[in-house]
Design a protein around this motif. Structure first.
Motif, PDB file in Angstrom:
ATOM      1  N   VAL A 433       2.809  -7.560  -7.972  1.00  0.00           N
ATOM      2  CA  VAL A 433       3.187  -6.289  -7.312  1.00  0.00           C
ATOM      3  C   VAL A 433       4.529  -6.109  -7.720  1.00  0.00           C
ATOM      4  O   VAL A 433       5.259  -7.053  -7.982  1.00  0.00           O
ATOM      5  N   GLY A 434       4.984  -4.897  -7.639  1.00  0.00           N
ATOM      6  CA  GLY A 434       6.476  -4.426  -7.574  1.00  0.00           C
ATOM      7  C   GLY A 434       6.826  -3.717  -8.758  1.00  0.00           C
ATOM      8  O   GLY A 434       7.802  -3.066  -8.664  1.00  0.00           O
ATOM      9  N   GLU A 435       6.092  -3.715  -9.964  1.00  0.00           N
ATOM     10  CA  GLU A 435       6.518  -2.990 -11.211  1.00  0.00           C
ATOM     11  C   GLU A 435       5.232  -3.014 -12.205  1.00  0.00           C
ATOM     12  O   GLU A 435       4.355  -4.096 -12.097  1.00  0.00           O
ATOM     13  N   PRO A 436       5.204  -2.296 -12.950  1.00  0.00           N
ATOM     14  CA  PRO A 436       4.350  -2.581 -14.005  1.00  0.00           C
ATOM     15  C   PRO A 436       4.177  -3.841 -14.566  1.00  0.00           C
ATOM     16  O   PRO A 436       5.348  -4.547 -14.913  1.00  0.00           O
ATOM     17  N   ILE A 437       3.103  -4.392 -14.786  1.00  0.00           N
ATOM     18  CA  ILE A 437       3.028  -5.761 -15.606  1.00  0.00           C
ATOM     19  C   ILE A 437       2.792  -5.559 -17.034  1.00  0.00           C
ATOM     20  O   ILE A 437       1.655  -4.865 -17.332  1.00  0.00           O
ATOM     21  N   VAL A 457      -5.298  -9.212  -9.291  1.00  0.00           N
ATOM     22  CA  VAL A 457      -5.255  -7.907  -8.608  1.00  0.00           C
ATOM     23  C   VAL A 457      -3.963  -7.323  -8.940  1.00  0.00           C
ATOM     24  O   VAL A 457      -2.830  -7.936  -8.453  1.00  0.00           O
ATOM     25  N   ASP A 458      -3.742  -6.310  -9.783  1.00  0.00           N
ATOM     26  CA  ASP A 458      -2.482  -5.432  -9.840  1.00  0.00           C
ATOM     27  C   ASP A 458      -2.176  -4.690  -9.060  1.00  0.00           C
ATOM     28  O   ASP A 458      -2.836  -3.354  -9.130  1.00  0.00           O
ATOM     29  N   THR A 459      -1.608  -4.766  -8.029  1.00  0.00           N
ATOM     30  CA  THR A 459      -1.622  -4.018  -6.874  1.00  0.00           C
ATOM     31  C   THR A 459      -0.467  -2.937  -7.067  1.00  0.00           C
ATOM     32  O   THR A 459       0.893  -3.361  -6.625  1.00  0.00           O
ATOM     33  N   PHE A 460      -0.664  -1.708  -6.827  1.00  0.00           N
ATOM     34  CA  PHE A 460       0.339  -0.622  -6.912  1.00  0.00           C
ATOM     35  C   PHE A 460       0.382  -0.070  -5.643  1.00  0.00           C
ATOM     36  O   PHE A 460      -0.544   0.152  -4.977  1.00  0.00           O
ATOM     37  N   TRP A 461       1.648  -0.055  -4.904  1.00  0.00           N
ATOM     38  CA  TRP A 461       2.156   0.550  -3.712  1.00  0.00           C
ATOM     39  C   TRP A 461       3.459   0.597  -3.562  1.00  0.00           C
ATOM     40  O   TRP A 461       4.188   0.142  -4.353  1.00  0.00           O
ATOM     41  N   GLN A 462       3.940   1.139  -2.448  1.00  0.00           N
ATOM     42  CA  GLN A 462       5.428   1.299  -2.288  1.00  0.00           C
ATOM     43  C   GLN A 462       5.889   1.022  -0.828  1.00  0.00           C
ATOM     44  O   GLN A 462       4.884   0.877  -0.023  1.00  0.00           O
ATOM     45  N   THR A 463       6.958   0.889  -0.580  1.00  0.00           N
ATOM     46  CA  THR A 463       7.254   0.683   0.852  1.00  0.00           C
ATOM     47  C   THR A 463       6.724   1.774   1.786  1.00  0.00           C
ATOM     48  O   THR A 463       6.249   1.733   2.901  1.00  0.00           O
ATOM     49  N   GLU A 464       6.880   2.979   1.198  1.00  0.00           N
ATOM     50  CA  GLU A 464       6.345   4.042   1.912  1.00  0.00           C
ATOM     51  C   GLU A 464       4.844   3.922   2.110  1.00  0.00           C
ATOM     52  O   GLU A 464       4.361   4.588   3.151  1.00  0.00           O
ATOM     53  N   GLY A 546       6.881   9.649  -7.064  1.00  0.00           N
ATOM     54  CA  GLY A 546       7.796   9.288  -7.845  1.00  0.00           C
ATOM     55  C   GLY A 546       7.962   8.505  -9.034  1.00  0.00           C
ATOM     56  O   GLY A 546       8.660   8.133  -9.928  1.00  0.00           O
ATOM     57  N   ASP A 547       6.467   8.306  -9.183  1.00  0.00           N
ATOM     58  CA  ASP A 547       5.980   7.391 -10.411  1.00  0.00           C
ATOM     59  C   ASP A 547       4.985   8.365 -11.319  1.00  0.00           C
ATOM     60  O   ASP A 547       4.494   9.208 -10.872  1.00  0.00           O
ATOM     61  N   GLY A 548       5.331   8.126 -12.600  1.00  0.00           N
ATOM     62  CA  GLY A 548       4.707   8.872 -13.556  1.00  0.00           C
ATOM     63  C   GLY A 548       3.329   7.833 -13.660  1.00  0.00           C
ATOM     64  O   GLY A 548       3.248   6.888 -13.218  1.00  0.00           O
ATOM     65  N   GLY A 561       5.918   4.051 -14.642  1.00  0.00           N
ATOM     66  CA  GLY A 561       7.106   3.892 -14.171  1.00  0.00           C
ATOM     67  C   GLY A 561       7.770   4.992 -13.726  1.00  0.00           C
ATOM     68  O   GLY A 561       7.040   6.113 -13.571  1.00  0.00           O
ATOM     69  N   ARG A 562       8.919   4.930 -12.827  1.00  0.00           N
ATOM     70  CA  ARG A 562       9.700   5.848 -12.094  1.00  0.00           C
ATOM     71  C   ARG A 562      10.345   7.172 -12.802  1.00  0.00           C
ATOM     72  O   ARG A 562      10.472   7.200 -14.122  1.00  0.00           O
ATOM     73  N   ILE A 563       9.902   8.161 -12.393  1.00  0.00           N
ATOM     74  CA  ILE A 563      10.353   9.517 -12.965  1.00  0.00           C
ATOM     75  C   ILE A 563      11.646  10.242 -12.547  1.00  0.00           C
ATOM     76  O   ILE A 563      11.899  11.227 -12.651  1.00  0.00           O
TER      77      ILE A 563
HETATM   78  O1  PRX Z   1       7.537   2.184  -9.157  1.00  0.00           O
HETATM   79  C1  PRX Z   1       6.771   1.595  -8.386  1.00  0.00           C
HETATM   80  C2  PRX Z   1       6.840   0.244  -8.539  1.00  0.00           C
HETATM   81  O2  PRX Z   1       7.557  -0.089  -7.218  1.00  0.00           O
HETATM   82  C3  PRX Z   1       7.945   1.014  -6.630  1.00  0.00           C
HETATM   83  C4  PRX Z   1       7.977   0.972  -4.945  1.00  0.00           C
HETATM   84  O3  PRX Z   1       9.009  -0.162  -4.808  1.00  0.00           O
HETATM   85  P1  PRX Z   1       9.117  -0.577  -3.535  1.00  0.00           P
HETATM   86  O4  PRX Z   1       8.885   0.627  -2.438  1.00  0.00           O
HETATM   87  O5  PRX Z   1      10.565  -1.404  -3.447  1.00  0.00           O
HETATM   88  O6  PRX Z   1       7.833  -1.669  -3.070  1.00  0.00           O
HETATM   89  C5  PRX Z   1       7.473  -2.521  -3.867  1.00  0.00           C
HETATM   90  C6  PRX Z   1       6.451  -3.579  -3.521  1.00  0.00           C
HETATM   91  C7  PRX Z   1       5.179  -2.704  -3.024  1.00  0.00           C
HETATM   92  C8  PRX Z   1       6.859   1.935  -6.889  1.00  0.00           C
HETATM   93  O7  PRX Z   1       7.124   3.484  -6.756  1.00  0.00           O
HETATM   94  N1  PRX Z   1       5.460  -0.613  -8.578  1.00  0.00           N
HETATM   95  C9  PRX Z   1       4.958  -1.283  -7.213  1.00  0.00           C
HETATM   96  N2  PRX Z   1       4.052  -1.832  -7.589  1.00  0.00           N
HETATM   97  C10 PRX Z   1       3.684  -1.576  -9.074  1.00  0.00           C
HETATM   98  C11 PRX Z   1       4.690  -0.582  -9.289  1.00  0.00           C
HETATM   99  N3  PRX Z   1       4.711  -0.198 -10.425  1.00  0.00           N
HETATM  100  C12 PRX Z   1       3.554  -0.600 -11.384  1.00  0.00           C
HETATM  101  N4  PRX Z   1       2.544  -1.499 -11.049  1.00  0.00           N
HETATM  102  C13 PRX Z   1       2.625  -1.863  -9.791  1.00  0.00           C
HETATM  103  N5  PRX Z   1       1.621  -2.808  -9.528  1.00  0.00           N
END
Ligand code: PRX
Length: 696
Positions: A433-437, A457-464, A546-548, A561-563
């Motif tokens: 989690v946290g960024e593109p791997i 499990v590559d989990t994409f998500w955000q604080t929001e 906010g992500d592409g 990544g972020r746009i």
């Molecule tokens: O850009 C994406 C990236 O982290 C952002 C969210 O950051 P934050 O609110 O600090 O939360 C991080 C932990 C959930 C996203 O907008 N991001 C998070 N997970 C991924 C990711 N980018 C790519 N792949 C992921 N699995």
């Protein structure tokens, strides 16, 4: 939307047969359930809600919302009419209904190998109730905000749950943030109480947390916002001179008969001298002595605020993301159960810090809602050596392991030998989690750490988003290295072009979501307008991440990544504006522009261009001062990697800095594309010539 067929070739699964026991054992099952979650959300989530305790039941539809700013205020409401208490669900209900009282909730593993303790669900409940009574004794009431600035200790979880037990709203500030960042967050959330600790060690480094907390409180006071009380946990100074602190020793094992006491391995470590202001400071342990361990939960309505967590905003000022009770509880519980395929004999370990959303959702709330046993780790992956993670995996027989790509890339540098020193036989599922791997790191994680047995499990998500929104399910989803694959239940993604049109089939564009899921944020604390502007204005009717993102021919989603003007350094979001404003606060700096430069371990590093004030000359002392300035204003995670003296910055004729050009300069890429709008193109050549070649 979800493909009928997923590829059978060039995909990964992991060789362990997880299907026998899995909650979701095939892609077809995922797909069926996904469709149900979208077509009949009331039925889908209503079924899940049955496993929780509700003081009063909800009336009407499960989710009510408006995502379209042109049609009125944006809102999301979940389970109107219902009332519950999350702490009651996580602890009392699990103890009573599932008989989990004697199960370990957390194995705490300290910074120092050998410093450890465990806490059962029953012990945790005792401690939470006691501390909830402490909060009440300090006048904290339902709806009040409590700021928490603590290391990774069990008491941090106790503090969170104690807040929720009495309906107070916690606002945790990551203990790596500076005093200034803490002050800003305390003031924005209007907290009247701060919970902190004397200090902690990260590896060999002592972090004097109480000193930073004091500095923050002084700043708050100077700005006309005096915080009434500060409760300090003695984490390091157990053997310190208690008299000097005005503290008594921790309570005898009165109300928690089974509670193990910490046995510190390195007693010789220097203990911080803690300044004490008797008007404000209170000792955690002394207050506990008088606290009863019985505390009726406060029943709160579904949309009652649960917590505020600050995340960087592209304007520079952090946003207080607000999550509310019922939807967040259901969503974190369900994602945890499905994404890690949680089973009762699992030992789960998430290496994040609770100060970030990953820790909130997947150390505290999701795992405890499932009655899981977790490892809570205070230390670093590289201390005392780079095998530490795997040593801990073997020590506790960790089955499900969740970390960040930056940690994987860091450990990858040391090769497979430190990993292979430990058996890791217990591992079943690996998460990131946290960024593109990047695929290289993914494959190393899969081949070396998981020995091809464990799905990733590559989990994409955000604080929001509160919880996972795009993610594989370990026994159901064929994996592609670097793709977060498909949406979780209830989540409807779309990819838009610049004009806001939904793209079909393989494409690339803005990642948005078309409807809410229970765990999505409800507002920016104290600034609903900012919530609407940030997430809903660009494309009315959609939540904009906010992500592409790219969708491939098989329907897999790939985050690109972020746009916006945000950087992702070691999985932590930073706004360029925030770093720039820290730089220009230095009297020597007239203007600053910050961009990201790819970094092999951190994902992105901070490359800062500074234009100096008239008459100032650039030298190493100034460079060091600027670096320090940013660290002190924001925190160590924002420390610049490169600072370049920029006598001029590339600007358009209307005066806008062309960051696109600066990014190219930072990477030494001469192909600049169209620069016809540049006011003065000679600036660019000068910047190329003065590039920084190595990190400061
Ligand atoms: O850009 C994406 C990236 O982290 C952002 C969210 O950051 P934050 O609110 O600090 O939360 C991080 C932990 C959930 C996203 O907008 N991001 C998070 N997970 C991924 C990711 N980018 C790519 N792949 C992921 N699995």
């Amino acid at each position: 939307m979800i493909p009928d067929k997923v590829p059978k070739e060039d995909v990964f699964h992991g060789s362990l047969d997880l299907k026998k026991e899995a909650h979701i054992s095939s892609f077809e099952k995922y797909k069926d359930l996904y469709l149900k979650s979208i077509e009949s959300p009331d039925e889908f989530w209503g079924g899940i809600a049955k496993d929780f305790f509700w003081k009063t039941k909800h009336t009407g539809q499960f989710l009510d919302y408006n995502f379209d700013v042109t049609k009125g205020e944006v809102f999301v409401k979940c389970m109107e009419g219902a009332s519950t208490n999350i702490c009651y669900n996580l602890l009392d209900y699990n103890i009573r209904e599932r008989n989990l009282g004697n199960n370990v909730a957390f194995y705490w593993e300290g910074n120092e190998p050998g410093d450890d303790l465990s806490v059962t669900y029953r012990e945790l409940l005792h401690r939470v109730c006691q501390f909830a009574n402490v909060l009440k004794s300090q006048g904290v009431k339902k709806g009040d905000r409590v700021s928490i600035y603590m290391p990774m200790v069990v008491e941090l979880v106790v503090a969170m749950l104690a807040c929720t037990r009495i309906g107070a709203v916690h606002s945790i500030v990551f203990a790596g943030f500076s005093a200034e960042s803490l002050c800003e967050r305390i003031m924005d959330s209007k907290c009247s109480l701060l919970l902190t600790a004397d200090g902690f060690y990260r590896g060999d480094k002592l972090i004097q947390l109480k000193l930073l907390a004091d500095e923050a409180l002084q700043k708050c006071k100077d700005m006309g916002f005096p915080v009434k009380k500060c409760i300090m946990l003695k984490h390091l100074s157990k053997e310190a001179e208690d008299a000097a602190l005005g503290c008594q020793s921790p309570p005898a094992k009165r109300s928690c008969p089974d509670l193990q006491e910490k046995q510190w391995v390195k007693k010789s470590r220097p203990v911080p001298q803690v300044p004490w202001n008797p008007e404000v400071d209170l000792c955690w342990h002394t207050l506990l002595c008088d606290a009863s361990d019985e505390c009726e939960p406060e029943w709160c309505e579904s949309e009652h605020p649960l917590f505020i967590l600050y995340t960087s905003g592209s304007t520079g000022k952090p946003k207080g993301v607000l999550h509310t009770l019922s939807g967040y509880m259901l969503y974190t519980a369900t994602t945890f159960k499905m994404v890690f395929d949680y089973q009762p004999d699992d030992v789960y370990w998430c290496t994040a810090d609770i100060g970030w959303i990953t820790g909130h959702s997947y150390i505290t709330y999701g795992p405890l809602a499932n009655g899981a046993t977790s490892v809570l780790f205070e230390g670093l992956p590289t201390y005392p050596d780079v095998s530490r993670m795997w040593e801990i995996v073997d020590k506790y027989h960790v089955t499900k392991f969740y970390t960040a790509p930056t940690a994987i890339r860091l450990l990858m540098k040391y090769g497979s030998e430190p990993v292979q020193k430990y058996k890791r036989e217990s591992l079943k599922v690996l998460g990131t989690v946290g960024e593109p791997i990047n695929p290289e790191a993914w494959l190393w994680y899969y081949n070396v750490v998981g020995e091809k047995k464990c799905p990733i499990v590559d989990t994409f998500w955000q604080t929001e988003t509160g919880g996972h929104v795009l993610t594989p399910l370990p026994a159901a989803t064929p994996l592609k290295p670097g793709s977060a694959t498909f949406p979780f239940f209830g989540v409807v993604p779309a990819v838009l072009n610049e004009s806001g049109e939904e793209l079909e089939g393989p494409c690339e564009g803005y990642l948005v979501f078309k409807q809410p899921w229970p765990g999505v944020m409800r507002t920016v604390y104290g600034n609903h307008q900012r919530f609407e502007t940030t997430y809903f204005k660009k494309f009315p009717g959609y939540y904009v991440t906010g992500d592409g993102c790219r969708r491939d021919k098989d329907g897999y989603y790939w985050i690109t990544g972020r746009i916006d003007d945000m950087l992702n350094v070691s999985g932590h979001l930073l706004s360029t504006a925030e770093v720039e404003s820290a730089l220009v606060e230095h009297e020597a700096v007239a203007e600053a522009a910050v961009v990201g430069r790819p970094h092999p371990v951190k994902g992105e590093s901070l490359y800062c261009f500074v234009t100096l004030a008239e008459g100032v000359t650039y030298n190493h002392t100034l460079e060091a001062q600027l670096k320090k300035q940013v660290r002190e204003k924001i925190g160590a995670i924002a420390t610049p990697d490169y600072i370049q003296n920029a006598p001029g910055l590339p600007k358009t004729r209307s005066g806008k800095i062309m960051r696109r050009v600066l990014r190219k300069i930072a990477c030494n890429e001469r192909d600049l594309g169209d620069i016809s709008t540049l006011a003065d193109s000679s600036v660019v050549e000068q910047l190329f010539q003065n590039r920084c070649c190595s990190a400061v």
